[in-house]
Design a protein around this motif. Sequence first.
Motif, PDB file in Angstrom:
ATOM      1  N   ASN A 140       0.805  -1.235   0.000  1.00 57.47           N
ATOM      2  CA  ASN A 140       0.000   0.000   0.000  1.00 57.47           C
ATOM      3  C   ASN A 140       0.834   1.279   0.000  1.00 57.47           C
ATOM      4  O   ASN A 140       0.284   2.379  -0.004  1.00 57.47           O
ATOM      5  N   LYS A 182       2.740   4.462  -0.924  1.00 55.67           N
ATOM      6  CA  LYS A 182       2.715   5.430  -2.031  1.00 55.67           C
ATOM      7  C   LYS A 182       3.859   6.433  -1.933  1.00 55.67           C
ATOM      8  O   LYS A 182       4.341   6.938  -2.942  1.00 55.67           O
ATOM      9  N   VAL A 183       4.253   6.741  -0.685  1.00 56.25           N
ATOM     10  CA  VAL A 183       5.302   7.744  -0.460  1.00 56.25           C
ATOM     11  C   VAL A 183       6.384   7.137   0.434  1.00 56.25           C
ATOM     12  O   VAL A 183       6.080   6.492   1.437  1.00 56.25           O
ATOM     13  N   TYR A 238       7.482   5.365  -6.802  1.00 55.82           N
ATOM     14  CA  TYR A 238       6.957   6.008  -5.603  1.00 55.82           C
ATOM     15  C   TYR A 238       7.277   7.503  -5.612  1.00 55.82           C
ATOM     16  O   TYR A 238       8.213   7.941  -6.273  1.00 55.82           O
ATOM     17  N   LYS A 239       6.507   8.261  -4.823  1.00 56.38           N
ATOM     18  CA  LYS A 239       6.897   9.638  -4.517  1.00 56.38           C
ATOM     19  C   LYS A 239       7.927   9.558  -3.394  1.00 56.38           C
ATOM     20  O   LYS A 239       7.675   8.924  -2.362  1.00 56.38           O
ATOM     21  N   GLU A 289       0.129   4.432   4.093  1.00 54.24           N
ATOM     22  CA  GLU A 289       0.664   4.623   2.740  1.00 54.24           C
ATOM     23  C   GLU A 289       2.091   5.175   2.755  1.00 54.24           C
ATOM     24  O   GLU A 289       2.668   5.443   1.702  1.00 54.24           O
ATOM     25  N   PHE A 290       2.651   5.317   3.960  1.00 54.06           N
ATOM     26  CA  PHE A 290       3.964   5.961   4.108  1.00 54.06           C
ATOM     27  C   PHE A 290       4.993   4.989   4.668  1.00 54.06           C
ATOM     28  O   PHE A 290       4.729   4.237   5.602  1.00 54.06           O
ATOM     29  N   ASP A 313      -1.027  14.846   2.604  1.00 57.42           N
ATOM     30  CA  ASP A 313      -2.352  14.287   2.356  1.00 57.42           C
ATOM     31  C   ASP A 313      -2.297  12.787   2.083  1.00 57.42           C
ATOM     32  O   ASP A 313      -2.878  12.275   1.125  1.00 57.42           O
ATOM     33  N   ILE A 314      -1.568  12.077   2.942  1.00 55.67           N
ATOM     34  CA  ILE A 314      -1.519  10.609   2.838  1.00 55.67           C
ATOM     35  C   ILE A 314      -1.771   9.976   4.204  1.00 55.67           C
ATOM     36  O   ILE A 314      -1.526  10.593   5.248  1.00 55.67           O
ATOM     37  N   LYS A 315      -2.257   8.758   4.168  1.00 57.44           N
ATOM     38  CA  LYS A 315      -2.499   8.003   5.399  1.00 57.44           C
ATOM     39  C   LYS A 315      -1.184   7.398   5.891  1.00 57.44           C
ATOM     40  O   LYS A 315      -0.299   7.088   5.080  1.00 57.44           O
ATOM     41  N   LEU A 353       2.589  14.140   7.369  1.00 55.63           N
ATOM     42  CA  LEU A 353       1.678  13.270   6.623  1.00 55.63           C
ATOM     43  C   LEU A 353       0.390  14.002   6.251  1.00 55.63           C
ATOM     44  O   LEU A 353      -0.136  13.824   5.146  1.00 55.63           O
TER      45      LEU A 353
END
Length: 234
Positions: free
Chosen positions: A7, A9-10, A121-122, A174-175, A169-171, A165
């Motif tokens: 999951n 993303k960053v 990924y970012k 997701e980090f 704007d990520i959960k 976070l």
Amino acid sequence: MEIDYKNIKVIGFDADDTLWVNETYFRDAETKFGQLLSEYETPNKLEQELFKKEIENLELYGYGVKAFTLSMVEAALELSNYNVKPKTIEAVLNIGKTMLNEPVELLDGVEEVLKTLSKKYKLILATKGDLLDQERKLEKSGLTKYFHHIEVLSEKKEGNYSKLLNHLDIKPSEFLMIGNSLKSDILPLVNLKAKAIHVPFHTTWAHEQVTENETNGKQYQTINSLTDLLNILN
């Protein structure tokens, strides 16, 4: 238990001693400081008192070379009972200036890892310390192009990461945070239900060390080298 990264993303990267060498310069500086003040105390006592002064000043000066240099000056004055020669103070200041002008030595595989992961990924840089010094090191490193966002934090505690976070704007789920310090880069994220991977460096500042009790039951992964990330995340 195997950790699932699907999951994510960053990915956040610590800078000092994760991407490039840093703590080694502080250890060398402490040795030079001990030599300069050797007529007043033993090397061990000088090191202990300098560390105490650094911790005492954290709230005022924060982290980084400039804060360290100010603490060296204060420690020199106090340990010499204010008898230290002006030339010695000048030499202490020059230790700090030398540190600020050190080349940025990237750790093995750093650019390969960032280049590869940035395609999927970012990537963000999440470091703490003096803003000007960290910006200077990042510029010297040539790594700026790989980062979507750069954050220089005054502290690396749960509250600081929560704000970061939210800003991104990520959960938390997701980090993923990558760093060498269990205290600053790993445990705060694990407590927020984010993921974290520990990449130990060969030397750690005493203030960043944690006890076994603090890590018991915490779910995170430890790898030997940053390049191991490519096997885990690709």
